[in-house]
Design an enzyme around this catalytic site. Structure first.
Site: not given
Length: 355
Positions: A94, A107, A114, A118, A121, A219, A295, A338
Site C-alpha cells: 500500500e 508515503c 514487516c 511493533c 502497527c 520511530s 489510533n 501503515c
C-alpha cells in the site's frame, strides 16, 4: 522472459537498446515518455517507429502498467488518497498520497509486510514476505504522478515510512531514492526525502556514509527500556540510547535535524515522567519530536490520550526547549496508517481461499 525497464539506469538502457539494434538516442526518448510524460505503454510512444515499439513490447515489461490497483480510498477532505496495489507476483503493498499546502508527498512501502512486529502497527501482522525492488519502490511514486499529470502536478516529496523496515532493504531503497532524484526522472531533491527506521543502527551508519542530505526519522515511541522492548522488539537488539547516539552522528554529519516519531498511547507512554525522560535524552541534540496520537486498538489495550494530556506532554517538551509538534492527522477515515488496508485485504484473500 521480459526484462523490466522501469527504474533501469540510462546507460544500461542505452546498452540494452544497442543490443537490439536501436539507436542510442532512443533511450532518452523512452526516458521522457516514462518519467516525464508518465506513459507506460510502448504503443503510445509516438516518436518511435512502429517496428521499434513492437520490439520494445516483446523485450521489456513496464512495471507500473503491470501493477493492479486493488482498492483506492479517498479521505473525506480530499487531501489523502490510499491505494492498495497488487504486484505481478500476487503480493500486495500500500502507498499513500498526501496533499499539503506545499505540494504532494507520497508515503512508500519498502517491503511486503514487516518483521519488526511493533505492538501498535498492522504492517507486521503477517511478517515480512520479501523486499521490494528499486522498480517497485519508484513505481509507487509514479502511479500517483500519472494521476496528477492531468492537472499539471507532480509528487515533490517522498517518505519511506510505509510498510517494512527500510534499513533491511537498504540497497534498493537508496537506489530508488537516488533514481527519483535524477533531473531526467522525478527531479525530487534529497532534502525532500525522508527515511524512517525503527532503529537499525548499521543502516543509519550506511546512510551516513552515502553523504546525501536525506532526512532521517526514528520511530522511538518510548524512552523506558523495558517499555520500548515491549512495544518494539527491535529495542532488544538496538537499544534506544545507542540509536539516538547513531542518529545524532548522522545529524552532525548531514546537517539535517533528526525527527523522532513518538506515538502517544494513553496511560502507557504519555505520563509527565515519560515527557521528562524524552526531553532528557534529546537535550542538546539536533532533534525534533513528532507526536502521534494513537489510533485506538481496544483489543490490544491501546487508546488515544485525551487532548489535555497531549497538550501537557507537548508543553513539557517545549519547556525543555525540545521542538515538538503533534502530527496533523491525514486519512484517518480511510485507514491510512501503515498496514491497515493490506492486512484487511490479506485476511479477505485467506478467507476466500478457505471458502
Amino acid at each position: 522472459m521480459k526484462t523490466e525497464i522501469f527504474g533501469m539506469p540510462l546507460p544500461q538502457l542505452q546498452t540494452a537498446l544497442a543490443e537490439l539494434g536501436m539507436k542510442k538516442f532512443r533511450a532518452k526518448q523512452i526516458y521522457d515518455w516514462l518519467y516525464q510524460k508518465c506513459v507506460f505503454d510502448f504503443a503510445q510512444m509516438s516518436n518511435l517507429g512502429k517496428a521499434e515499439r513492437q520490439l520494445l513490447q516483446e523485450t521489456f515489461s513496464v512495471l507500473p502498467a503491470e501493477i493492479r490497483v486493488v482498492r483506492k480510498l479517498d479521505s473525506a477532505d480530499g487531501l489523502t488518497q490510499k491505494i492498495l496495489l497488487e504486484l505481478p507476483d500476487g503480493n500486495a503493498i500500500e502507498t499513500v498520497l498526501m496533499h499539503h499546502d506545499y505540494g504532494y508527498s507520497v508515503c512508500v512501502s519498502s517491503q511486503v509486510g514487516c518483521d519488526m512486529h511493533c505492538a501498535f502497527c498492522a504492517s507486521g501482522l503477517h511478517g515480512a514476505v520479501r523486499n521490494l525492488t528499486v522498480a517497485e519502490i519508484a513505481a509507487q511514486v509514479y502511479l500517483f504522478d500519472a494521476r496528477l499529470a492531468a492537472a499539471g502536478e507532480r509528487v515533490s516529496r517522498v517518505v519511506v515510512m510505509g510498510s517494512g523496515e527500510p534499513m533491511l532493504n537498504f540497497d534498493a531503497v537508496f537506489e530508488a531514492l537516488q533514481f527519483l532524484h535524477q533531473p531526467d526522472v522525478a527531479n525530487i531533491g534529497y532534502r525532500n526525502m525522508t527515511v524512517s527506521t525503527c532503529g537499525i543502527i548499521p543502516g543509519i551508519q550506511k546512510m551516513q556514509k552515502l553523504e546525501l542530505p536525506i532526512n532521517l526519522a526514528i520511530s522511538l515511541h518510548a524512552v523506558r527500556n523495558e517499555l520500548r522492548s515491549e512495544l518494539m522488539p527491535v529495542n532488544q537488539g538496538f537499544p534506544f540510547p545507542d540509536v539516538i547516539a547513531a542518529a545524532e552522528e548522522y545529524a552532525t554529519s548531514s546537517g539535517r535535524q533528526v525527527t523522532y516519531e513518538y506515538i502517544l498511547l494513553a496511560d502507557i507512554n504519555d505520563s509527565d515522567r515519560d515527557a521528562e525522560l524524552l526531553a532528557e535524552y534529546l537535550r542538546y541534540k539536533q532533534a525534533g519530536v513528532n507526536l502521534i496520537p494513537a489510533n485506538p486498538v481496544p483489543e490490544k489495550g491501546y487508546f488515544r490520550p485525551k487532548m489535555q494530556r497531549i497538550e501537557r506532554f507537548v508543553s513539557i517538551l517545549r519547556r525543555h526547549r525540545i521542538h515538538a509538534t503533534v502530527r496533523k492527522e491525514m486519512g484517518k477515515d480511510i485507514n491510512a496508517a501503515c498496514g491497515q488496508l493490506r492486512a484487511a485485504f490479506a485476511g479477505e484473500k485467506a478467507q476466500g481461499t478457505r471458502s
